[in-house]
Design an enzyme around this catalytic site. Structure first.
Site, PDB file in Angstrom:
ATOM      1  N   GLU A 606       0.817  -1.219   0.000  1.00  0.00           N
ATOM      2  CA  GLU A 606       0.000   0.000   0.000  1.00  0.00           C
ATOM      3  C   GLU A 606       0.847   1.263   0.000  1.00  0.00           C
ATOM      4  O   GLU A 606       0.525   2.248  -0.658  1.00  0.00           O
ATOM      5  CB  GLU A 606      -0.951  -0.040   1.209  1.00  0.00           C
ATOM      6  CG  GLU A 606      -1.842   1.165   1.399  1.00  0.00           C
ATOM      7  CD  GLU A 606      -2.819   1.376   0.247  1.00  0.00           C
ATOM      8  OE1 GLU A 606      -2.446   2.138  -0.651  1.00  0.00           O
ATOM      9  OE2 GLU A 606      -3.917   0.792   0.247  1.00  0.00           O
ATOM     10  N   ASP A 678       9.908   8.587  -9.806  1.00  0.00           N
ATOM     11  CA  ASP A 678       9.119   8.028  -8.721  1.00  0.00           C
ATOM     12  C   ASP A 678       7.617   8.091  -9.040  1.00  0.00           C
ATOM     13  O   ASP A 678       6.875   7.157  -8.783  1.00  0.00           O
ATOM     14  CB  ASP A 678       9.444   8.807  -7.434  1.00  0.00           C
ATOM     15  CG  ASP A 678       8.832   8.169  -6.229  1.00  0.00           C
ATOM     16  OD1 ASP A 678       9.087   6.965  -6.016  1.00  0.00           O
ATOM     17  OD2 ASP A 678       8.068   8.848  -5.519  1.00  0.00           O
ATOM     18  N   LYS A 682       4.818   5.105  -9.614  1.00  0.00           N
ATOM     19  CA  LYS A 682       3.557   5.037  -8.872  1.00  0.00           C
ATOM     20  C   LYS A 682       2.360   4.888  -9.805  1.00  0.00           C
ATOM     21  O   LYS A 682       1.484   4.068  -9.563  1.00  0.00           O
ATOM     22  CB  LYS A 682       3.400   6.275  -8.000  1.00  0.00           C
ATOM     23  CG  LYS A 682       4.336   6.251  -6.797  1.00  0.00           C
ATOM     24  CD  LYS A 682       4.270   7.562  -6.044  1.00  0.00           C
ATOM     25  CE  LYS A 682       5.175   7.539  -4.827  1.00  0.00           C
ATOM     26  NZ  LYS A 682       5.362   8.883  -4.273  1.00  0.00           N
TER      27      LYS A 682
END
Ligand code: ADP
Ligand code: ASP
Ligand code: MG
Length: 814
Positions: A606, A678, A682
Site C-alpha cells: 500500500e 518516482d 507510482k
C-alpha cells in the site's frame, strides 16, 4: 470404592510422594480407595535401556542398575523413619538382585525377548508401589499392597497385552467377597498371562490398570493424578497458549488420546465409558485446581472444537493400482496383512475413485508393513494390477476433536485454509463419519507451527501470534518499530494479535530472537548482531518455519526486493514499502502476485503509492466489487508537491529540495523524485493494479529538470540545481503571472500513461493541494462524472510507517 492413579512424575521422588500421600489421606476420609502407581518418573526408560544394553553385550547395564537402586534407596530412606527402613531396604536390594540376575542372563545369551523385557520393566511399578505403601503405613494411613498381576489377566502379547475383562472381574470379585478395607495400593502397568508370566499393558499403561480396576470394582469415580491441571486444548509443551478443558466427553477424550494427547493412555477410556464411571484428571502439584471431568454427556460451551492433538513418527502407506477398482476384498487383504503382523492402523483414507487406499501406522513398523503387504499382493504386483506399497516417513497426524463439529459446517474449510496460509502441506485427510474428529497427515517439521496455527484459529480466547522479519531501520523502519512497541497492548487486547519482531536487520547488522526482540532497546541489540547478508537473513527467516510469518521491507534496496519470491513460496507474507519489486518489469511484478496467490501468502505494498493513504486498497476494493477503472488523474509525489508549494521566490529551488529531504519527504536520492521517475513508478503500479500491463518505457515523461542535474553524486546534484536557479525561477514566474500553480501530474487514460509538470488553474481539482498532500482521482464505470477521490498526506516517515503497519495487520488477519 474410588480409584486413584498417580503417574511417574507424581512419584518421582520422596518430596512428590509426600504430596501423593497427602492426597490419598484426604481421599480415604471420604470413601475407600484403590490406588494405582506408576514407576518413579524415568525408571521404565532406564529399565528398558538395561535390557537392551545387556543384550548387546554392553556391561554398562550394571551402572544403570546401580542408578536405579540408588534412586529407590534414597526415596525410601527419606520417606521412612529409620526404625522402619530395614524391611524396605532389603526388599529393594532383593528386587535389584533379581533384576541383575535377569540382565546377566540376557548378557550371556545376547538375546532379549519381549517376555523378558516385560519382566524387567515390571520392577519399576513393583518398587514404586511398595515404597508408597510402606510410607503410607509409616504415616499412619493403613493400607494393603496388592500385586496387580494376581488380578489382571491378559493374553501373551508381551509389551502390549490385551486384557481378559471377564477373568479379571471374577478374580477381583472373588478376592473381595469378604468385604473391603479402606485402602489398597496396586502397581500399575503390569499383569499376567494364562501361564503366570508377567505382561505389560503398553507404555503409559498404568492409566489403563486404574481403569480396569475401576471397572472391576464398579468404582464411583476414577481420578488420574498427573503433572498438569487437566486435559488441555493442546499439548502444553508445544502450544504455550493451551488451556485446561473443564469438561469433556468420553468420546472426545478417547479421540484426543488416540491422536497423541499423552495425558491419558488411549485404551483407558473404554472400560470406564462402558460403565459410565466419571473420570477426573487432576494435578498432584496443584490439587486445588479443578481439573478436567470426563463424563458421558458434556454441555456445549460455545467451542465447537474441544482440543487438538498430534502424533509423530507416522508412516503413510499407499496402496494404488488400476486393478483395485470395483473388486471387493482388496482393503480386507491389506488390513489382514497388517493385522497378522500385529500392526495397528491409526488412520485410513480411501479416495472415491477406489484407485488407492492410504493408511497411517507407527513408523517403526513401516518396513515390516512393506514386506507383509507386498507379499499379500504378490500376484497383483507381478501382473501390474497393483503398485508395490509406497511408504512415506517423517510424518505426523494432527487431529481436531469435538463432538459438536457435526452441527457446524465449515470447520474443515477453516482448518485447511489456516494450514494452507502457513504453507503446511497436507498429505492425507481423514474424517470419521461420526464427525468427532478431522485428522490430517503433515510433515513432522510442520507440527509445531500447525498446532499453534489451529489453536489460534479455533480457540478465540488465545492470541494469534504474528512473527515479523523486518529489514530496514531508517526513517520509516525506526518509526514502524516505535509504533509496534506503542501499539503492542492495543493489538493484543483489541485485535487479539501478539505481534513479535523475530528478525531485524539494517544495511550493516542483522539479528534474530525466537521469543521476539525487546522493542525498548533494539538499537543496542542490533548493534551486537551479525553482519547483514540478505540471503542469510532470508534463509534464517524460512528455516524458523514460524506461523503467520510476515517479511517487512522498509528499505529502498534492490537485493532485498529480489528476495520476495523465495519468501512468498514458503507461504510467508511480504509487506513492502520498497517500490522496486512492483515497478520493475511487469513479468516479475506478475510473478510475485501469482506466487502469493499460489502459496496463499499476501503480497502487500500500500505504501508504494501515497504513503499511508488507502489508494491501492481502494483500487483493489473497486475491482473486487466488479468496477472498472477508466481514467486516473493524480498528484502522487508528496516531495514535488512540497517543493512546488514551498518554492515561492524566497529560497532557492535547491534549498527547498534540501528542506524536503531533511524532513524525510524524499527518496534517499532526491533525483528519483525530481526527475519524475518516482511518479512514473507510482502511476505504473496503479495501472498494473487496475488490471493492465504497463512498463516504465511506455510512460511519457515531461520532465522539468535540466539534463545536467542528473550527473554525479547527490551533492553534485544540489550544486547543479543552485546553478540552474534561473531555469526554475522562470517556470515559477510563468505560472504565477498566469494565476496558476505548478503541479506534477500523473495521468492514465485510453490505455496510455504520462507524467509531467503542469500549470493548474484555480478551477482545477489539483489547485488546492497543500503541503505534501497527494490526491488520486479514479474515474470508473461507477464513478463516471465525479471521480472517487483519495486525498491526504502522501509523504513522511510517520504516515508511511503507519501504512506499513496497516499492511502488517491486513496480512495478519487474513
Ligand atoms: P504421567 O506420568 O502422570 O502418566 P504423562 O507424562 O504420561 O504423565 O502425561 C502427562 C503429560 O502429557 C503432560 O505433562 C503433558 O506434557 C502431556 N500432554 C500432551 N498432550 C496433552 C493434553 N492435550 N493435555 C494435557 N497434557 C498433555
Ligand atoms: N511406567 C510405565 C511407563 O513409563 C507405565 C506408566 O507410567 O503409565 O510407560
Ligand atoms: Mg502417562
Amino acid at each position: 470404592m474410588q480409584v486413584l492413579k498417580f503417574g511417574g512424575s507424581s512419584v518421582a521422588n520422596a518430596e512428590n510422594m509426600n504430596k501423593v500421600a497427602g492426597i490419598i489421606r484426604e481421599a480415604v476420609r471420604r470413601e475407600p480407595a484403590a490406588v494405582v502407581v506408576s514407576a518413579l518418573g524415568g525408571i521404565t526408560d532406564i529399565l528398558i535401556q538395561c535390557g537392551t544394553l545387556a543384550a548387546s553385550g554392553d556391561e554398562t547395564f550394571r551402572e544403570k542398575l546401580q542408578l536405579i537402586e540408588e534412586r529407590h534407596l534414597e526415596t525410601a530412606k527419606s520417606l521412612l523413619p529409620v526404625t522402619q527402613q530395614s524391611g524396605m531396604l532389603s526388599l529393594i536390594k532383593q528386587h535389584i538382585n533379581e533384576l541383575e540376575d535377569i540382565c546377566n542372563g540376557i548378557f550371556l545369551l545376547g538375546e532379549l525377548s519381549p517376555r523378558t523385557q516385560d519382566r524387567i520393566v515390571s520392577y519399576g511399578e513393583l518398587l514404586s508401589s511398595r515404597i508408597l505403601s510402606a510410607s503410607l503405613n509409616a504415616a499412619h494411613v493403613p493400607n494393603t499392597w496388592l500385586d496387580s498381576r494376581q488380578f489382571i489377566r491378559t493374553d501373551s502379547n508381551f509389551g502390549y497385552a490385551s486384557v481378559d475383562f471377564d477373568i479379571t472381574r471374577q478374580k477381583i470379585a472373588s478376592f473381595f467377597t469378604g468385604g473391603q478395607e479402606s485402602l489398597y495400593i496396586f502397581p500399575g502397568f503390569i499383569a499376567t498371562d494364562e501361564r503366570g508370566a508377567t505382561t505389560t499393558l503398553g507404555r503409559g499403561g498404568s492409566d489403563y490398570t486404574a481403569a480396569i480396576l475401576a471397572d472391576a470394582f464398579n468404582a464411583s469415580k476414577l481420578e488420574i493424578w498427573t503433572d498438569v491441571s487437566g486435559m488441555m486444548t493442546a499439548d502444553p509443551r508445544i502450544v504455550t497458549n493451551a488451556r485446561v478443558i473443564p469438561a469433556i466427553s468420553y468420546q472426545e477424550a478417547m479421540e484426543l488420546s488416540h491422536f497423541g494427547a499423552k495425558v491419558i493412555y488411549p485404551p483407558t477410556i473404554q472400560p470406564v465409558m462402558n460403565k459410565k464411571i466419571p473420570v477426573w484428571i487432576k494435578n498432584t502439584f496443584a490439587p486445588q485446581d479443578a481439573g478436567t471431568l470426563v463424563e458421558n454427556k458434556v454441555t456445549v460451551n460455545g467451542n465447537t472444537i474441544r482440543g487438538i492433538s498430534s502424533i509423530n513418527s507416522i508412516a503413510l502407506l499407499s496402496l494404488e493400482g488400476s486393478g483395485m477398482v470395483g473388486i471387493p476384498g482388496f482393503s480386507r487383504r491389506l488390513f489382514e496383512a497388517l493385522s497378522n503382523e500385529k500392526i495397528n492402523v491409526i488412520l485410513i483414507t480411501q479416495g472415491s475413485s477406489e484407485h488407492s487406499i492410504c493408511v497411517g501406522i507407527d513408523e517403526k513398523f513401516a518396513e515390516k508393513a512393506r514386506s507383509a503387504v507386498d507379499r499379500a499382493f504378490d500376484y497383483e504386483i507381478s501382473v501390474k494390477k497393483v503398485e508395490p506399497l509406497v511408504v512415506e516417513k517423517d510424518l505426523s497426524i494432527l487431529a481436531l476433536v469435538g463432538e459438536n463439529m457435526k452441527s457446524h459446517p465449515g470447520i474443515s474449510g477453516k482448518m485447511f485454509g489456516a494450514l494452507g496460509r502457513n504453507g503446511v502441506n497436507v498429505r492425507a485427510i481423514a474424517q470419521g463419519s461420526s464427525e468427532k474428529n478431522i485428522s490430517a497427515v503433515i510433515a513432522t517439521r510442520d507440527v509445531k507451527k500447525a498446532l499453534n496455527v489451529l489453536h489460534e484459529e479455533y480457540f478465540e480466547t488465545t492470541y494469534k501470534q504474528i512473527n515479523l522479519f523486518i529489514v530496514g531501520t531508517g526513517n520509516v523502519g525506526g518509526k514502524l518499530l516505535a509504533q509496534l512497541q506503542q501499539q503492542q497492548a492495543y493489538l493484543q487486547h483489541q485485535l487479539r494479535l501478539q505481534v513479535r519482531v523475530v528478525g531485524l536487520a539494517n544495511s550493516r547488522k542483522m539479528m534474530f530472537n525466537d521469543e521476539g526482540l525487546s522493542l525498548d532497546n533494539w538499537p543496542a541489540l542490533l548493534a551486537e548482531g551479525a553482519p547483514m547478508d540478505i540471503d542469510l537473513f532470508v534463509r534464517a527467516a524460512q528455516s524458523r518455519n514460524l506461523r503467520n510469518a510476515v517479511f517487512v521491507d522498509v528499505t529502498a534496496n534492490e537485493k532485498v526486493a529480489h528476495s520476495y519470491d523465495k519468501l512468498l513460496q514458503k507461504s510467508m507474507s511480504v509487506v513492502a514499502c520498497n517500490k522496486i519489486a512492483c515497478s520493475s518489469s511487469f513479468e516479475s511484478y506478475k510473478k510475485l502476485k501469482d506466487l502469493a496467490r499460489e502459496y496463499n501468502s499476501r503480497f502487500l505494498f500500500e505504501t508504494n503509492v501515497g504513503a499511508g493513504l488507502p489508494i491501492i486498497g481502494t483500487l483493489n476494493d473497486l475491482l473486487r466489487s466488479g468496477d472498472q477503472v477508466n481514467r486516473i488523474e493524480a498528484v502522487l509525489s508528496g516531495t514535488l508537491n512540497y517543493v512546488f508549494n514551498h518554492y515561492n521566490g524566497e529560497k532557492s529551488f535547491s534549498k527547498v529540495v534540501r528542506d524536503a529531504q531533511d524532513e524525510g519527504y524524499t527518496e534517499p536520492d532526491p533525483r528519483l523524485d525530481l526527475s519524475g521517475t518516482d511518479v512514473m513508478r507510482k502511476i505504473m503500479i496503479l495501472v498494473r493494479e487496475s488490471g493492465r500491463q504497463l512498463e516504465m518505457d511506455q510512460i511519457a515523461n515531461e520532465g522539468f529538470l535540466p539534463a545536467s542535474c542528473m550527473d554525479g553524486t547527490v551533492d553534485d546534484f544540489y550544486a547543479e540545481m543552485e546553478k540552474q536557479e534561473p531555469h526554475f525561477r522562470k517556470l515559477y514566474e510563468a505560472a504565477k503571472s498566469a494565476g496558476n500553480k505548478l503541479k506534477f501530474v500523473a495521468q492514465f487514460e485510453n490505455g496510455s500513461a504520462s507524467v509531467g509538470l503542469q500549470q493548474v488553474g484555480p478551477d482545477q481539482d489539483f489547485y488546492n493541494l497543500y503541503g505534501k498532500d497527494n490526491v488520486v482521482l479514479f474515474y470508473t464505470d461507477r464513478y463516471r462524472e465525479q471521480p472517487l477521490v483519495v486525498k491526504g498526506a502522501g509523504a513522511g516517515s510517520e504516515v508511511t510507517a503507519s501504512g506499513v503497519f496497516a499492511d502488517i495487520i491486513r496480512a495478519a488477519q487474513s
